[in-house]
Design a protein around this motif. Structure first.
Motif, PDB file in Angstrom:
ATOM      1  N   ALA A  52       0.820  -1.212   0.000  1.00 59.88           N
ATOM      2  CA  ALA A  52       0.000   0.000   0.000  1.00 59.88           C
ATOM      3  C   ALA A  52       0.853   1.261   0.000  1.00 59.88           C
ATOM      4  CB  ALA A  52      -0.927  -0.008   1.215  1.00 59.88           C
ATOM      5  N   ASN A  53       1.987   1.216   0.691  1.00 61.80           N
ATOM      6  CA  ASN A  53       2.845   2.404   0.736  1.00 61.80           C
ATOM      7  C   ASN A  53       3.390   2.745  -0.644  1.00 61.80           C
ATOM      8  OD1 ASN A  53       2.636   2.735   3.606  1.00 61.80           O
ATOM      9  ND2 ASN A  53       4.077   1.039   3.852  1.00 61.80           N
ATOM     10  N   TYR A  54       3.831   1.733  -1.375  1.00 65.84           N
ATOM     11  CA  TYR A  54       4.351   1.972  -2.720  1.00 65.84           C
ATOM     12  C   TYR A  54       3.228   2.423  -3.658  1.00 65.84           C
ATOM     13  CZ  TYR A  54       8.725  -0.214  -1.279  1.00 65.84           C
ATOM     14  OH  TYR A  54       9.899  -0.497  -0.642  1.00 65.84           O
ATOM     15  N   ALA A  55       2.062   1.806  -3.509  1.00 61.48           N
ATOM     16  CA  ALA A  55       0.933   2.202  -4.352  1.00 61.48           C
ATOM     17  C   ALA A  55       0.542   3.652  -4.096  1.00 61.48           C
ATOM     18  CB  ALA A  55      -0.250   1.278  -4.094  1.00 61.48           C
ATOM     19  N   LYS A  56       0.571   4.057  -2.845  1.00 61.24           N
ATOM     20  CA  LYS A  56       0.215   5.436  -2.493  1.00 61.24           C
ATOM     21  C   LYS A  56       1.225   6.418  -3.067  1.00 61.24           C
ATOM     22  CE  LYS A  56      -0.658   8.405   1.495  1.00 61.24           C
ATOM     23  NZ  LYS A  56      -0.709   8.484   2.984  1.00 61.24           N
ATOM     24  N   THR A  62      -1.056  14.256  -6.483  1.00 63.23           N
ATOM     25  CA  THR A  62      -1.734  15.544  -6.382  1.00 63.23           C
ATOM     26  C   THR A  62      -0.954  16.531  -5.519  1.00 63.23           C
ATOM     27  OG1 THR A  62      -3.019  14.686  -4.515  1.00 63.23           O
ATOM     28  CG2 THR A  62      -3.997  14.509  -6.707  1.00 63.23           C
ATOM     29  N   ARG A  63      -0.282  16.040  -4.495  1.00 59.06           N
ATOM     30  CA  ARG A  63       0.456  16.927  -3.595  1.00 59.06           C
ATOM     31  C   ARG A  63       1.952  16.850  -3.827  1.00 59.06           C
ATOM     32  NH1 ARG A  63       0.081  17.054   3.057  1.00 59.06           N
ATOM     33  NH2 ARG A  63       1.397  18.908   3.356  1.00 59.06           N
ATOM     34  N   PHE A  64       2.487  15.638  -3.867  1.00 62.11           N
ATOM     35  CA  PHE A  64       3.923  15.433  -4.086  1.00 62.11           C
ATOM     36  C   PHE A  64       4.093  14.460  -5.244  1.00 62.11           C
ATOM     37  CE2 PHE A  64       3.621  16.102   0.618  1.00 62.11           C
ATOM     38  CZ  PHE A  64       4.100  17.406   0.603  1.00 62.11           C
ATOM     39  N   ASN A  65       4.746  14.917  -6.301  1.00 60.63           N
ATOM     40  CA  ASN A  65       4.896  14.122  -7.524  1.00 60.63           C
ATOM     41  C   ASN A  65       6.276  13.472  -7.538  1.00 60.63           C
ATOM     42  OD1 ASN A  65       4.919  13.031 -10.070  1.00 60.63           O
ATOM     43  ND2 ASN A  65       4.087  14.842 -11.073  1.00 60.63           N
ATOM     44  N   ILE A  66       6.323  12.196  -7.193  1.00 58.08           N
ATOM     45  CA  ILE A  66       7.606  11.515  -7.129  1.00 58.08           C
ATOM     46  C   ILE A  66       8.251  11.397  -8.507  1.00 58.08           C
ATOM     47  CG2 ILE A  66       6.593   9.216  -7.366  1.00 58.08           C
ATOM     48  CD1 ILE A  66       8.751   8.179  -5.472  1.00 58.08           C
ATOM     49  N   TYR A  67       7.444  11.322  -9.547  1.00 63.89           N
ATOM     50  CA  TYR A  67       7.995  11.220 -10.900  1.00 63.89           C
ATOM     51  C   TYR A  67       8.747  12.489 -11.280  1.00 63.89           C
ATOM     52  CZ  TYR A  67       4.690   7.349 -11.045  1.00 63.89           C
ATOM     53  OH  TYR A  67       3.999   6.197 -10.768  1.00 63.89           O
ATOM     54  N   ALA A  68       8.242  13.629 -10.862  1.00 65.60           N
ATOM     55  CA  ALA A  68       8.928  14.891 -11.133  1.00 65.60           C
ATOM     56  C   ALA A  68      10.253  14.950 -10.376  1.00 65.60           C
ATOM     57  CB  ALA A  68       8.038  16.070 -10.742  1.00 65.60           C
ATOM     58  N   VAL A 225      15.668  15.701  -1.798  1.00 63.18           N
ATOM     59  CA  VAL A 225      14.900  16.712  -1.064  1.00 63.18           C
ATOM     60  C   VAL A 225      13.418  16.368  -1.079  1.00 63.18           C
ATOM     61  CG1 VAL A 225      14.300  19.161  -0.944  1.00 63.18           C
ATOM     62  CG2 VAL A 225      16.611  18.480  -1.610  1.00 63.18           C
ATOM     63  N   GLY A 226      12.908  15.925  -2.229  1.00 60.35           N
ATOM     64  CA  GLY A 226      11.497  15.583  -2.326  1.00 60.35           C
ATOM     65  C   GLY A 226      11.093  14.458  -1.394  1.00 60.35           C
ATOM     66  N   LEU A 249      12.599   3.852  -3.135  1.00 59.09           N
ATOM     67  CA  LEU A 249      12.475   4.165  -4.559  1.00 59.09           C
ATOM     68  C   LEU A 249      13.543   5.157  -4.997  1.00 59.09           C
ATOM     69  CD1 LEU A 249       8.583   4.470  -4.883  1.00 59.09           C
ATOM     70  CD2 LEU A 249      10.039   2.624  -5.757  1.00 59.09           C
ATOM     71  N   GLY A 250      13.847   6.119  -4.141  1.00 54.77           N
ATOM     72  CA  GLY A 250      14.867   7.103  -4.478  1.00 54.77           C
ATOM     73  C   GLY A 250      16.266   6.525  -4.495  1.00 54.77           C
ATOM     74  N   ALA A 251      16.501   5.484  -3.701  1.00 51.91           N
ATOM     75  CA  ALA A 251      17.828   4.875  -3.648  1.00 51.91           C
ATOM     76  C   ALA A 251      18.049   3.821  -4.723  1.00 51.91           C
ATOM     77  CB  ALA A 251      18.048   4.240  -2.274  1.00 51.91           C
ATOM     78  N   LEU A 252      16.989   3.390  -5.385  1.00 49.08           N
ATOM     79  CA  LEU A 252      17.116   2.319  -6.374  1.00 49.08           C
ATOM     80  C   LEU A 252      18.008   2.676  -7.569  1.00 49.08           C
ATOM     81  CD1 LEU A 252      13.622   0.581  -6.610  1.00 49.08           C
ATOM     82  CD2 LEU A 252      15.777  -0.387  -5.819  1.00 49.08           C
ATOM     83  N   PRO A 253      17.835   3.828  -8.224  1.00 46.93           N
ATOM     84  CA  PRO A 253      18.663   4.111  -9.416  1.00 46.93           C
ATOM     85  C   PRO A 253      20.165   4.041  -9.165  1.00 46.93           C
ATOM     86  CG  PRO A 253      16.800   5.599  -9.342  1.00 46.93           C
ATOM     87  CD  PRO A 253      16.788   4.856  -8.042  1.00 46.93           C
ATOM     88  N   PRO A 254      20.726   4.747  -8.168  1.00 49.25           N
ATOM     89  CA  PRO A 254      22.166   4.630  -7.961  1.00 49.25           C
ATOM     90  C   PRO A 254      22.592   3.244  -7.474  1.00 49.25           C
ATOM     91  CG  PRO A 254      21.189   5.946  -6.224  1.00 49.25           C
ATOM     92  CD  PRO A 254      20.133   5.732  -7.251  1.00 49.25           C
ATOM     93  N   ALA A 255      21.734   2.589  -6.677  1.00 49.20           N
ATOM     94  CA  ALA A 255      22.082   1.257  -6.188  1.00 49.20           C
ATOM     95  C   ALA A 255      22.140   0.252  -7.336  1.00 49.20           C
ATOM     96  CB  ALA A 255      21.070   0.805  -5.140  1.00 49.20           C
ATOM     97  N   LEU A 256      21.152   0.287  -8.218  1.00 49.96           N
ATOM     98  CA  LEU A 256      21.142  -0.624  -9.366  1.00 49.96           C
ATOM     99  C   LEU A 256      22.312  -0.329 -10.305  1.00 49.96           C
ATOM    100  CD1 LEU A 256      17.323  -0.762 -10.190  1.00 49.96           C
ATOM    101  CD2 LEU A 256      18.723  -2.505  -9.069  1.00 49.96           C
ATOM    102  N   LEU A 257      22.621   0.943 -10.506  1.00 49.14           N
ATOM    103  CA  LEU A 257      23.754   1.299 -11.357  1.00 49.14           C
ATOM    104  C   LEU A 257      25.054   0.758 -10.791  1.00 49.14           C
ATOM    105  CD1 LEU A 257      24.801   2.895 -13.817  1.00 49.14           C
ATOM    106  CD2 LEU A 257      25.009   4.882 -12.308  1.00 49.14           C
ATOM    107  N   GLY A 258      25.241   0.891  -9.482  1.00 50.68           N
ATOM    108  CA  GLY A 258      26.452   0.372  -8.862  1.00 50.68           C
ATOM    109  C   GLY A 258      26.548  -1.142  -8.936  1.00 50.68           C
ATOM    110  N   LEU A 259      25.414  -1.833  -8.745  1.00 50.53           N
ATOM    111  CA  LEU A 259      25.425  -3.294  -8.812  1.00 50.53           C
ATOM    112  C   LEU A 259      25.693  -3.796 -10.225  1.00 50.53           C
ATOM    113  CD1 LEU A 259      22.410  -4.161  -6.475  1.00 50.53           C
ATOM    114  CD2 LEU A 259      24.835  -4.526  -5.998  1.00 50.53           C
ATOM    115  N   VAL A 260      25.042  -3.178 -11.210  1.00 55.80           N
ATOM    116  CA  VAL A 260      25.213  -3.620 -12.591  1.00 55.80           C
ATOM    117  C   VAL A 260      26.634  -3.373 -13.088  1.00 55.80           C
ATOM    118  CG1 VAL A 260      24.486  -3.176 -14.964  1.00 55.80           C
ATOM    119  CG2 VAL A 260      22.775  -3.355 -13.162  1.00 55.80           C
ATOM    120  N   MET A 261      27.216  -2.256 -12.676  1.00 53.35           N
ATOM    121  CA  MET A 261      28.545  -1.875 -13.175  1.00 53.35           C
ATOM    122  C   MET A 261      29.658  -2.197 -12.190  1.00 53.35           C
ATOM    123  SD  MET A 261      27.638  -0.797 -16.082  1.00 53.35           S
ATOM    124  CE  MET A 261      29.230  -0.175 -16.659  1.00 53.35           C
ATOM    125  N   TYR A 262      29.390  -3.094 -11.242  1.00 50.81           N
ATOM    126  CA  TYR A 262      30.399  -3.401 -10.220  1.00 50.81           C
ATOM    127  C   TYR A 262      31.696  -3.928 -10.822  1.00 50.81           C
ATOM    128  CZ  TYR A 262      32.815  -5.873  -6.496  1.00 50.81           C
ATOM    129  OH  TYR A 262      33.782  -6.336  -5.639  1.00 50.81           O
TER     130      TYR A 262
END
Length: 276
Positions: A52-56, A62-68, A225-226, A249-262
């Motif tokens: 539910a937390n991820y779905a929310k 409407t208030r905080f746009n994580i995609y932005a 910051v968001g 979710l915010g930590a996934l991009p750099p973590a995945l990049l580091g794992l893939v390019m280890y």
């Protein structure tokens, strides 16, 4: 005896991994807990896992746009990383081929990174306000490039130093300029170091919080910051489950990049360590 030592080694390694990654594990576990369970169950055990937390977070924009926020971080990190490499590679080439650069320029740039970044906050804010760069992705990317230059310079100086100077002399005999030598000869030879520099620079830029907080307000707010906005996104105190989901979710991009390019990172950092 060997079996006992092997078991003890595994246990010690396991405890070390758990201790170093405990905050990440706790955040991940909390992100799968409901608001009620997060408030009453602080352990790592999840009685009733929920998404539910991820779905929310992903649906309620409407208030905080994580995609932005993710897009702002991506653009600023790419600008800050590519620009830092574009500045550091010619500088590294000049430093390696010049004794003055090795004695003066390199220590000066590296020592600037040792200075607390908060010292630059007031003059940078005033300068950005005058230039109209406040709350822009380009402005945030420019300052992230400055943050990345010292690290990029250290990596690329070591890489360029491994390139034999005889190749430069041969290129000059063929009529190549210094820029042509750098682009056509040196750059392909230091490509692994460039990839490593990009990875480290991207991770550093993505995780930067101070300048994102100081130089953005609404349009160019980065993910770091968001994510702090979600702590009380629904009011009535901290929403630990929602906040944890955002941080994961915010930590996934750099973590995945580091794992893939280890492997790329490790091979680049150890290149030249052993010479036959």
């Amino acid at each position: 005896m060997k079996a006992a030592l092997s078991t003890l080694r595994i246990v010690v390694y396991g405890l070390a991994v758990l201790a170093m990654n405990f905050p990440v594990i706790a955040t991940l576990v909390t992100s799968f807990k409901s608001a009620r369970e997060a408030a009453t169950n602080p352990s790592l055990w999840i009685a009733a896992p929920t998404l539910a937390n991820y779905a929310k977070v992903l649906s309620d924009t409407t208030r905080f746009n994580i995609y932005a926020y993710l897009f702002n971080s991506l653009v600023a990190a790419l600008i800050g990383t590519t620009l830092a490499i574009a500045l550091a590679l010619p500088a590294a080439y000049g430093i390696v081929r010049s004794e003055t650069g090795q004695r003066v320029m390199l220590p000066l740039v590296i020592n600037l990174r040792a200075v607390p970044l908060i010292i630059f906050a007031i003059p940078l804010y005033m300068m950005y306000q005058w230039l109209g760069l406040l709350d822009t992705r380009v402005g945030l990317g420019l300052i992230l490039a400055i943050v990345n230059v010292p690290l990029a310079l250290v990596i690329l100086v070591n890489a360029v130093a491994e390139v034999p100077a005889e190749l430069d002399e041969a290129a000059k005999i063929d009529g190549a300029s210094s820029w042509q030598t750098l682009v056509t000869i040196v750059r392909p030879l230091v490509r692994p170091a460039l990839v490593t520099t990009f990875i480290f620079g991207f991770i550093t830029a993505w995780n930067e919080f101070l300048f994102g907080l100081l130089l953005t307000t609404s349009r160019a707010v980065p993910m770091t910051v968001g994510a702090s906005f979600f702590f009380a996104a629904s009011g009535g105190g901290v929403q630990w489950g929602t906040a944890s989901a955002v941080m994961i979710l915010g930590a996934l991009p750099p973590a995945l990049l580091g794992l893939v390019m280890y492997r790329q990172i490790s091979s680049s950092l150890t290149a030249g360590a052993i010479k036959g």
